[in-house]
Design a protein around this motif. Structure first.
Motif, short mmCIF file in Angstrom:
data_model
loop_
_atom_site.label_atom_id
_atom_site.label_comp_id
_atom_site.label_asym_id
_atom_site.label_seq_id
_atom_site.Cartn_x
_atom_site.Cartn_y
_atom_site.Cartn_z
N ALA A 210 0.83 -1.20 0.00
CA ALA A 210 0.00 0.00 0.00
C ALA A 210 0.87 1.25 0.00
CB ALA A 210 -0.93 0.00 1.21
N THR A 211 0.36 2.30 -0.65
CA THR A 211 1.09 3.56 -0.72
C THR A 211 1.42 4.09 0.67
OG1 THR A 211 -0.04 4.11 -2.79
CG2 THR A 211 1.01 5.92 -1.60
N GLY A 212 2.66 4.40 0.88
CA GLY A 212 3.09 4.99 2.14
C GLY A 212 3.54 4.01 3.20
N TYR A 213 3.26 2.71 3.01
CA TYR A 213 3.63 1.76 4.06
C TYR A 213 5.14 1.73 4.28
CZ TYR A 213 4.05 -2.45 6.86
OH TYR A 213 4.36 -3.34 7.87
N VAL A 214 5.91 1.72 3.18
CA VAL A 214 7.37 1.61 3.34
C VAL A 214 7.96 2.81 4.06
CG1 VAL A 214 7.69 0.10 1.34
CG2 VAL A 214 7.74 2.58 1.04
N ASN A 215 7.25 3.93 4.07
CA ASN A 215 7.76 5.11 4.79
C ASN A 215 7.80 4.88 6.30
OD1 ASN A 215 7.98 6.50 2.37
ND2 ASN A 215 5.92 7.35 2.52
N ARG A 216 7.09 3.85 6.76
CA ARG A 216 7.07 3.53 8.18
C ARG A 216 8.24 2.63 8.57
NH1 ARG A 216 1.62 0.69 9.13
NH2 ARG A 216 2.44 0.68 11.27
N ILE A 217 8.98 2.12 7.59
CA ILE A 217 10.08 1.21 7.86
C ILE A 217 11.39 1.98 7.83
CG2 ILE A 217 11.30 -0.86 7.10
CD1 ILE A 217 8.71 -1.83 5.82
N THR A 218 12.10 1.99 8.94
CA THR A 218 13.36 2.72 9.04
C THR A 218 14.57 1.78 9.04
OG1 THR A 218 13.22 2.71 11.46
CG2 THR A 218 12.29 4.61 10.30
N ILE A 219 14.33 0.48 9.04
CA ILE A 219 15.42 -0.50 9.07
C ILE A 219 16.04 -0.60 7.68
CG2 ILE A 219 16.05 -2.90 9.55
CD1 ILE A 219 13.38 -3.07 11.16
N PRO A 220 17.34 -0.37 7.51
CA PRO A 220 17.98 -0.59 6.21
C PRO A 220 17.73 -2.02 5.73
CG PRO A 220 19.46 0.58 7.67
CD PRO A 220 18.30 0.13 8.51
N THR A 221 17.23 -2.15 4.51
CA THR A 221 16.78 -3.46 4.02
C THR A 221 17.32 -3.74 2.63
OG1 THR A 221 14.72 -3.24 5.30
CG2 THR A 221 14.76 -4.90 3.56
N LEU A 222 17.89 -4.93 2.46
CA LEU A 222 18.35 -5.38 1.16
C LEU A 222 17.38 -6.43 0.64
CD1 LEU A 222 20.45 -5.59 -1.14
CD2 LEU A 222 21.66 -7.29 0.26
#
Length: 294
Positions: A210-222
């Motif tokens: 969903a739009t905007g969900y990833v903005n809530r994730i602050t963990i660097p992710t590969l």
């Protein structure tokens, strides 16, 4: 829990396996991480492996909601990782395990240092209907009481019975090893998913994308995609990796869905990416200062 094989310790890897998988399948990978200086914490997700089943049929792959997977990870962090495992903490997930990790990620930003997500389940590929229609139909069937029934012909579907035609790996030796584990310990094996599991997965995928969900994730992710994946949609993985402020995306060309169970030529590329990304650079370290100055 496994301790590192070398010193000093670089922290702890929390392993999140995919649907129908078990800890035993990852013994080789656990050794790989331990030889790199990491302790490892692994668990069988609810409804599979040696964990409790959610229905009376021990072969059904069922969970009512992927929110349970996210809550289980948070509980594992609170009750096992923090008191008993050495920090910092990193998550390595595969497929549906990666999806559960993404659901928990907004609440674990101050606990998980980094995540590596392999072939995350963000969208299904090569299915006979659109994922939207699949979500709606399974939702209706779930609502009227068929959620715990097997979906389609999966009641008698024995997973990975033969190497020929499998969508998971091109490595015959690792395929046979994993198959022999389930033959020796049949109680940890499950068959196909239920209607409820598929609906829960569809809802979880919809939420994460969903739009905007990833903005809530602050963990660097590969994010690492398998170039020859016939299970999940790589386009969505790339999109999420590019959309996340702290995200990155790479592909292992030619690999099938289970990259960690693949041939060495593919597996080693994944491990090289892992080595470059984890443990990462601590804020305030000389390497971080040099990078900032550059």
């Amino acid at each position: 829990r496994w301790e590192t094989l070398v010193r000093p310790s670089k922290g702890t890897i929390i392993l999140l396996h995919g649907r129908s998988e078990t800890i035993e399948k990852y013994f080789e990978t656990i050794t790989d991480f331990r030889s790199r200086g990491f302790g490892v914490l692994a668990y069988d997700m609810r409804g599979q492996g040696a964990s409790s089943r959610m229905t009376g049929d021990g072969k059904k792959g069922h969970v009512d909601s992927f929110a349970h997977h996210a809550a289980d990870l948070e509980q594992l962090m609170e009750e096992v990782a923090l008191p008993d495992c050495k920090p910092p903490y990193f998550a390595v997930g595969h497929s549906s395990g990666s999806l559960g990790g993404l659901l928990a990620a907004p609440r674990l930003g101050n606990r998980l240092q980094r995540m590596v997500l392999l072939a995350p389940l963000l969208g299904l590929t090569k299915i006979p209907v659109s994922q939207t229609l699949l979500r709606r139909v399974t939702g209706i069937l779930n609502f009227i009481g068929f959620g715990r029934a097997y979906i389609g012909g999966s009641r008698t579907r024995v997973p990975n019975k033969t190497f020929i035609g499998n969508k998971l790996t091109s490595d015959t030796a690792r395929f046979e090893r994993n198959r022999s584990i389930l033959e020796r310990y049949p109680d940890i094996a499950i068959h196909g998913p239920t209607i409820g599991w598929v609906h829960a997965a569809c809802l979880a995928m919809q939420r994460v994308m969903a739009t905007g969900y990833v903005n809530r994730i602050t963990i660097p992710t590969l994010f690492i995609a398998a170039g020859n994946d016939e299970v999940v949609d790589n386009r969505l993985i790339e999109h999420l990796g590019d959309s996340m402020r702290s995200g990155a995306f790479i592909t292992v060309p030619g690999a099938k869905h289970e990259i960690l169970q693949e041939r060495d030529v593919f597996r080693e590329q994944m491990l090289a990416a892992f080595d470059a990304f984890i443990p990462g650079t601590e804020p305030g370290s000389k390497a971080a200062s040099d990078k900032s100055a550059a």
